[in-house]
Scaffold this motif. Structure first.
Motif, PDB file in Angstrom:
ATOM      1  N   ALA A   1       0.843  -1.191   0.000  1.00  0.00           N
ATOM      2  CA  ALA A   1       0.000   0.000   0.000  1.00  0.00           C
ATOM      3  C   ALA A   1       0.878   1.240   0.000  1.00  0.00           C
ATOM      4  O   ALA A   1       1.925   1.279   0.656  1.00  0.00           O
ATOM      5  N   VAL A   2       0.443   2.239  -0.738  1.00  0.00           N
ATOM      6  CA  VAL A   2       1.068   3.558  -0.708  1.00  0.00           C
ATOM      7  C   VAL A   2       0.024   4.529  -0.181  1.00  0.00           C
ATOM      8  O   VAL A   2      -1.045   4.681  -0.774  1.00  0.00           O
ATOM      9  N   VAL A   3       0.337   5.158   0.939  1.00  0.00           N
ATOM     10  CA  VAL A   3      -0.586   6.093   1.584  1.00  0.00           C
ATOM     11  C   VAL A   3       0.012   7.490   1.526  1.00  0.00           C
ATOM     12  O   VAL A   3       1.186   7.683   1.860  1.00  0.00           O
ATOM     13  N   LEU A   4      -0.784   8.442   1.098  1.00  0.00           N
ATOM     14  CA  LEU A   4      -0.283   9.797   0.878  1.00  0.00           C
ATOM     15  C   LEU A   4      -1.024  10.806   1.742  1.00  0.00           C
ATOM     16  O   LEU A   4      -2.234  10.696   1.964  1.00  0.00           O
ATOM     17  N   ASP A   5      -0.282  11.784   2.222  1.00  0.00           N
ATOM     18  CA  ASP A   5      -0.875  12.955   2.850  1.00  0.00           C
ATOM     19  C   ASP A   5      -1.745  13.669   1.813  1.00  0.00           C
ATOM     20  O   ASP A   5      -1.599  13.446   0.606  1.00  0.00           O
TER      21      ASP A   5
ATOM     22  N   MET B   1       5.232  16.861   5.123  1.00  0.00           N
ATOM     23  CA  MET B   1       5.482  17.350   6.473  1.00  0.00           C
ATOM     24  C   MET B   1       6.389  16.377   7.226  1.00  0.00           C
ATOM     25  O   MET B   1       6.157  15.167   7.216  1.00  0.00           O
ATOM     26  N   TRP B   2       7.383  16.923   7.910  1.00  0.00           N
ATOM     27  CA  TRP B   2       8.448  16.086   8.440  1.00  0.00           C
ATOM     28  C   TRP B   2       7.974  15.142   9.553  1.00  0.00           C
ATOM     29  O   TRP B   2       8.095  13.919   9.440  1.00  0.00           O
ATOM     30  N   ALA B   3       7.444  15.695  10.635  1.00  0.00           N
ATOM     31  CA  ALA B   3       7.024  14.826  11.737  1.00  0.00           C
ATOM     32  C   ALA B   3       5.778  14.005  11.382  1.00  0.00           C
ATOM     33  O   ALA B   3       5.752  12.790  11.600  1.00  0.00           O
ATOM     34  N   PRO B   4       4.718  14.618  10.831  1.00  0.00           N
ATOM     35  CA  PRO B   4       3.515  13.831  10.542  1.00  0.00           C
ATOM     36  C   PRO B   4       3.684  12.775   9.459  1.00  0.00           C
ATOM     37  O   PRO B   4       3.040  11.724   9.517  1.00  0.00           O
ATOM     38  N   ASP B   5       4.531  13.050   8.462  1.00  0.00           N
ATOM     39  CA  ASP B   5       4.576  12.195   7.274  1.00  0.00           C
ATOM     40  C   ASP B   5       5.847  11.359   7.155  1.00  0.00           C
ATOM     41  O   ASP B   5       5.919  10.469   6.302  1.00  0.00           O
ATOM     42  N   VAL B   6       6.839  11.647   7.984  1.00  0.00           N
ATOM     43  CA  VAL B   6       8.089  10.880   7.940  1.00  0.00           C
ATOM     44  C   VAL B   6       8.368  10.238   9.295  1.00  0.00           C
ATOM     45  O   VAL B   6       8.375   9.012   9.426  1.00  0.00           O
ATOM     46  N   LEU B   7       8.582  11.046  10.311  1.00  0.00           N
ATOM     47  CA  LEU B   7       8.971  10.498  11.610  1.00  0.00           C
ATOM     48  C   LEU B   7       7.849   9.675  12.239  1.00  0.00           C
ATOM     49  O   LEU B   7       8.092   8.588  12.779  1.00  0.00           O
ATOM     50  N   GLY B   8       6.615  10.171  12.170  1.00  0.00           N
ATOM     51  CA  GLY B   8       5.493   9.433  12.741  1.00  0.00           C
ATOM     52  C   GLY B   8       5.283   8.077  12.089  1.00  0.00           C
ATOM     53  O   GLY B   8       5.173   7.059  12.793  1.00  0.00           O
TER      54      GLY B   8
ATOM     55  N   ASP C   1       8.020   5.667  13.145  1.00  0.00           N
ATOM     56  CA  ASP C   1       7.806   5.177  14.510  1.00  0.00           C
ATOM     57  C   ASP C   1       6.719   4.116  14.560  1.00  0.00           C
ATOM     58  O   ASP C   1       6.745   3.234  15.425  1.00  0.00           O
ATOM     59  N   ALA C   2       5.759   4.209  13.636  1.00  0.00           N
ATOM     60  CA  ALA C   2       4.662   3.231  13.587  1.00  0.00           C
ATOM     61  C   ALA C   2       5.057   1.959  12.833  1.00  0.00           C
ATOM     62  O   ALA C   2       4.226   1.056  12.699  1.00  0.00           O
ATOM     63  N   GLY C   3       6.293   1.892  12.334  1.00  0.00           N
ATOM     64  CA  GLY C   3       6.774   0.697  11.638  1.00  0.00           C
ATOM     65  C   GLY C   3       6.622   0.724  10.141  1.00  0.00           C
ATOM     66  O   GLY C   3       6.965  -0.252   9.462  1.00  0.00           O
ATOM     67  N   MET C   4       6.092   1.838   9.605  1.00  0.00           N
ATOM     68  CA  MET C   4       5.943   1.946   8.154  1.00  0.00           C
ATOM     69  C   MET C   4       7.225   2.441   7.506  1.00  0.00           C
ATOM     70  O   MET C   4       8.154   2.885   8.188  1.00  0.00           O
ATOM     71  N   ARG C   5       7.279   2.373   6.204  1.00  0.00           N
ATOM     72  CA  ARG C   5       8.327   3.042   5.447  1.00  0.00           C
ATOM     73  C   ARG C   5       7.840   4.456   5.127  1.00  0.00           C
ATOM     74  O   ARG C   5       6.643   4.715   5.136  1.00  0.00           O
ATOM     75  N   ALA C   6       8.766   5.351   4.856  1.00  0.00           N
ATOM     76  CA  ALA C   6       8.366   6.748   4.665  1.00  0.00           C
ATOM     77  C   ALA C   6       9.135   7.381   3.516  1.00  0.00           C
ATOM     78  O   ALA C   6      10.322   7.099   3.308  1.00  0.00           O
ATOM     79  N   VAL C   7       8.436   8.239   2.792  1.00  0.00           N
ATOM     80  CA  VAL C   7       9.040   9.025   1.714  1.00  0.00           C
ATOM     81  C   VAL C   7       8.706  10.490   1.958  1.00  0.00           C
ATOM     82  O   VAL C   7       7.536  10.858   2.062  1.00  0.00           O
ATOM     83  N   HIS C   8       9.736  11.305   2.039  1.00  0.00           N
ATOM     84  CA  HIS C   8       9.559  12.742   2.227  1.00  0.00           C
ATOM     85  C   HIS C   8       9.439  13.402   0.859  1.00  0.00           C
ATOM     86  O   HIS C   8      10.360  13.339   0.047  1.00  0.00           O
ATOM     87  N   LEU C   9       8.295  14.025   0.608  1.00  0.00           N
ATOM     88  CA  LEU C   9       8.063  14.745  -0.642  1.00  0.00           C
ATOM     89  C   LEU C   9       8.519  16.192  -0.449  1.00  0.00           C
ATOM     90  O   LEU C   9       7.916  16.938   0.324  1.00  0.00           O
ATOM     91  N   HIS C  10       9.542  16.586  -1.168  1.00  0.00           N
ATOM     92  CA  HIS C  10      10.130  17.922  -1.025  1.00  0.00           C
ATOM     93  C   HIS C  10      10.031  18.618  -2.377  1.00  0.00           C
ATOM     94  O   HIS C  10      10.990  18.713  -3.132  1.00  0.00           O
ATOM     95  N   ARG C  11       8.822  19.094  -2.679  1.00  0.00           N
ATOM     96  CA  ARG C  11       8.562  19.716  -3.976  1.00  0.00           C
ATOM     97  C   ARG C  11       9.309  21.042  -4.113  1.00  0.00           C
ATOM     98  O   ARG C  11       9.476  21.774  -3.131  1.00  0.00           O
ATOM     99  N   PRO C  12       9.709  21.407  -5.341  1.00  0.00           N
ATOM    100  CA  PRO C  12      10.302  22.743  -5.545  1.00  0.00           C
ATOM    101  C   PRO C  12       9.332  23.868  -5.189  1.00  0.00           C
ATOM    102  O   PRO C  12       9.741  24.916  -4.702  1.00  0.00           O
ATOM    103  N   ASP C  13       8.024  23.655  -5.419  1.00  0.00           N
ATOM    104  CA  ASP C  13       7.017  24.669  -5.106  1.00  0.00           C
ATOM    105  C   ASP C  13       6.259  24.312  -3.834  1.00  0.00           C
ATOM    106  O   ASP C  13       5.059  24.537  -3.712  1.00  0.00           O
TER     107      ASP C  13
END
Length: 248
Positions: free
Chosen positions: A6-10, A186-193, A196-208
């Motif tokens: 599964a891929v879950v997105l903010d 978002m760093w804490a909600p979408d990566v660190l959290g 911590d819950a055992g998922m893998r995480a991808v930080h989306l760092h858009r130019p805009d």
């Protein structure tokens, strides 16, 4: 380890952005009611909402209870700013409408990427700190048929990165956490959290991007992309681009 299932997105800042006309500024709302000084004391327009990581499950039983809690928070803030009792109801009504008068549009890469993920057999989800109407907003921007699971903080009883919302998400996905890839800006909600819950995480760092500042160093188990199409390269997490990972 099994592949990604599964891929879950903010939602905001990841799938959608705010466009004009923007919501009314709260200072104008106060000024029209002869409450200019109180409006200046209010502070940031959005700061009155639940805090990042706040648990509020006692108010999330149903929409009526939750929206009453939202309004009571506005009322308390207005009282603290010196708004007279007789002016509270009308002011709170208008502030509540204004905060939710958000016009959204999809980022250009969203439809293609979400469609590609589903064609590869992956469950696609949305998990966001949002108002009660997250499901309706997902439909309104045209993603109703592109998303399998929607989990919003209002109904889950807590805002990311509180563990409760991730538990609700994993229950809905019916997958072990290591098979879920979480994507967001978002760093804490979408990566660190999620990590911590055992998922893998991808930080989306858009130019805009809406979030200013340099990207923090990546922790173990996380990757970074500048656009959602980076999810399709196979370089982010092995298995995403290689074929179906199973939906569970």
């Amino acid at each position: 380890m099994d592949g990604v299932g599964a891929v879950v997105l903010d939602f905001y800042g990841t799938l959608v952005r705010m466009v004009r006309p923007l919501p009314p500024d709260h200072r104008g709302i106060f000024a029209r009611r002869g409450l200019t000084a109180q409006g200046e004391l209010w502070g940031d327009q959005w700061a009155v909402g639940p805090r990042e990581g706040e648990e509020h499950s006692a108010y999330s039983a149903d929409e009526v209870t939750y929206t009453a809690w939202e309004r009571e928070r506005l009322r308390r803030r207005a009282r603290d700013c010196g708004v007279p009792r007789e002016a509270l109801d009308g002011l709170v009504d208008e502030l509540d409408r204004a905060m939710k008068a958000i016009r959204l549009e999809l980022f250009p890469d969203v439809r293609e990427v979400l469609g590609a993920l589903r064609r590869r057999g992956l469950l696609v989800g949305v998990c966001s700190n949002w108002f009660w109407n997250l499901e309706e907003c997902v439909e309104e921007v045209g993603l109703g048929g592109a998303v399998d699971v929607v989990v919003g903080s209002a109904r889950a009883g807590a805002r990311k990165p509180h563990p409760l919302i991730y538990r609700a998400l994993l229950d809905r996905c019916a997958l072990p956490p290591e098979r879920v890839l979480f994507v967001g800006d978002m760093w804490a909600p979408d990566v660190l959290g999620p990590l911590d819950a055992g998922m893998r995480a991808v930080h989306l760092h858009r130019p805009d991007r809406a979030v200013d500042g340099p990207a923090p160093p990546l922790p173990a188990g996380a990757a970074r992309i500048s656009g959602l199409d980076g999810l399709l390269t196979g370089a982010v997490v092995p298995g995403v681009a290689a074929g179906p990972g199973g939906c569970g």
